[in-house]
Design an enzyme around this catalytic site. Structure first.
Site, PDB file in Angstrom:
ATOM      1  CG  ASP A 155      -1.955  -0.993   1.294  1.00  0.00           C
ATOM      2  OD1 ASP A 155      -1.939  -1.897   0.446  1.00  0.00           O
ATOM      3  OD2 ASP A 155      -2.818  -0.900   2.185  1.00  0.00           O
ATOM      4  CG  ASP A 156       0.214   3.780   2.267  1.00  0.00           C
ATOM      5  OD1 ASP A 156      -0.968   3.579   1.925  1.00  0.00           O
ATOM      6  OD2 ASP A 156       0.585   3.821   3.447  1.00  0.00           O
ATOM      7  CG  HIS A 195      -4.450   2.663  -0.533  1.00  0.00           C
ATOM      8  ND1 HIS A 195      -5.296   2.007   0.329  1.00  0.00           N
ATOM      9  CD2 HIS A 195      -3.450   3.139   0.250  1.00  0.00           C
ATOM     10  CE1 HIS A 195      -4.812   2.082   1.563  1.00  0.00           C
ATOM     11  NE2 HIS A 195      -3.704   2.772   1.549  1.00  0.00           N
ATOM     12  CG  HIS A 227      -3.524   7.323   2.537  1.00  0.00           C
ATOM     13  ND1 HIS A 227      -3.397   7.319   3.922  1.00  0.00           N
ATOM     14  CD2 HIS A 227      -3.342   6.046   2.151  1.00  0.00           C
ATOM     15  CE1 HIS A 227      -3.146   6.081   4.329  1.00  0.00           C
ATOM     16  NE2 HIS A 227      -3.106   5.292   3.275  1.00  0.00           N
ATOM     17  CE1 TYR A 274      -3.879   6.247   8.028  1.00  0.00           C
ATOM     18  CE2 TYR A 274      -5.872   7.126   7.029  1.00  0.00           C
ATOM     19  CZ  TYR A 274      -4.539   7.263   7.354  1.00  0.00           C
ATOM     20  OH  TYR A 274      -3.863   8.395   6.999  1.00  0.00           O
ATOM     21  CG  HIS A 330       2.248   0.026   4.494  1.00  0.00           C
ATOM     22  ND1 HIS A 330       2.021  -0.946   5.442  1.00  0.00           N
ATOM     23  CD2 HIS A 330       1.074   0.706   4.350  1.00  0.00           C
ATOM     24  CE1 HIS A 330       0.759  -0.849   5.874  1.00  0.00           C
ATOM     25  NE2 HIS A 330       0.168   0.134   5.219  1.00  0.00           N
TER      26      HIS A 330
HETATM   27 ZN   LIG Z   1      -2.525   3.325   3.160  1.00  0.00          ZN
END
Ligand SMILES: [Zn+2]
Length: 254
Positions: free
Chosen positions: A62-63, A113, A117, A154, A208
């Site tokens: 993620d991210d 995603h 965010h 989250y 991540h």
């Molecule tokens: Zn995230």
């Protein structure tokens, strides 16, 4: 792709998946820390794990993309012929389009995603859709492919919101069954050990790629899983869906 209207992208998102034809999956015993409290197990719209009849896992990152870490991770995956899933952030897709195109070229899946965010649980329905739509749009314009699943930042999305997203964008909410809490940066070996210790057939592993120690934990974690006989696949495949990259999404041009 310039003449593709926003509206056609918005309405088409997720449609390529064929409308959530998800197989029945076993219920999970107890939600793990960090997962929303209003889930009891897999349903058609809230997914924490995949099909367990094969010894395989879906690694998810993620991210990103991150300009330095993500290409390094792609090298690590490529060396092992591992396909993973990246839940990318829209503004980062715009900033690093070449990395996203490399992901797709190397067989990885791209998931949504959100664009900035935010904690979606604190947003109204239209704001949630705006976050998802802007991200689908930039991914489509960058890769020519449309994501078919989303993961909320989250892990925060209420049941009613997950249902709303599934109904309006046909995107299931993908959570996880293995969480090494790598974002707390507990150390490279701790991250690797947690992934290996918690792994199970059908696992969806949360990690991540913006954190360097997570990248460093991947070679030992992946090699240990390979040694245990695990294979790796994407989120779509571990859910029994078609390979996302083979799905045809044809936007209307009006
Ligand atoms: Zn995230």
């Amino acid at each position: 792709m310039k003449d593709v209207s926003r509206r056609s992208l918005v309405l088409g998102a997720g449609a390529a998946a064929g409308g959530l034809m998800l197989p029945a999956l076993p219920a999970i015993a107890a939600p793990q820390t960090g997962l929303p409290k209003d889930i009891n197990g897999n349903d058609a719209i809230t997914i924490t794990r995949g099909i367990a009849s094969r010894k395989w896992v879906a690694m998810t990152f993620d991210d990103g993309p991150h300009p330095k870490n993500t290409p390094q991770l792609l090298d690590i995956l490529k060396a092992r012929r591992i396909r993973a899933t990246f839940y990318v952030i829209g503004w980062r897709v715009k900033a690093y389009p070449d990395i996203i195109r490399r992901m797709v070229a190397e067989g990885h899946e791209i998931g949504n995603h959100t664009y900035k965010h935010p904690n979606l649980a604190g947003l109204g329905q239209q704001s949630v859709l705006r976050e998802l739509d802007a991200t689908n749009e930039i991914i489509y314009r960058t890769t020519g492919k449309m994501p078919v699943t989303m993961r909320p930042p989250y892990g925060a999305l209420y049941q009613s919101q997950r249902s709303f997203v599934a109904t309006n964008r046909r995107m299931p909410t993908i959570l996880w069954s293995v969480d090494p809490a790598d974002w707390r940066r507990p150390g490279v070996s701790v991250v690797a050990n947690r992934i290996v210790a918690q792994a199970h057939p059908g696992a969806i592993v949360l990690a991540h790629d913006i954190h360097w120690p997570t990248i460093a934990a991947m070679p030992p974690a992946l090699d240990a899983l390979i040694k245990q006989g695990y294979g790796f696949t994407t989120v779509s495949r571990i859910l029994g869906l078609k390979d996302w990259s083979k799905l045809k999404f044809t936007p209307r041009t009006s």
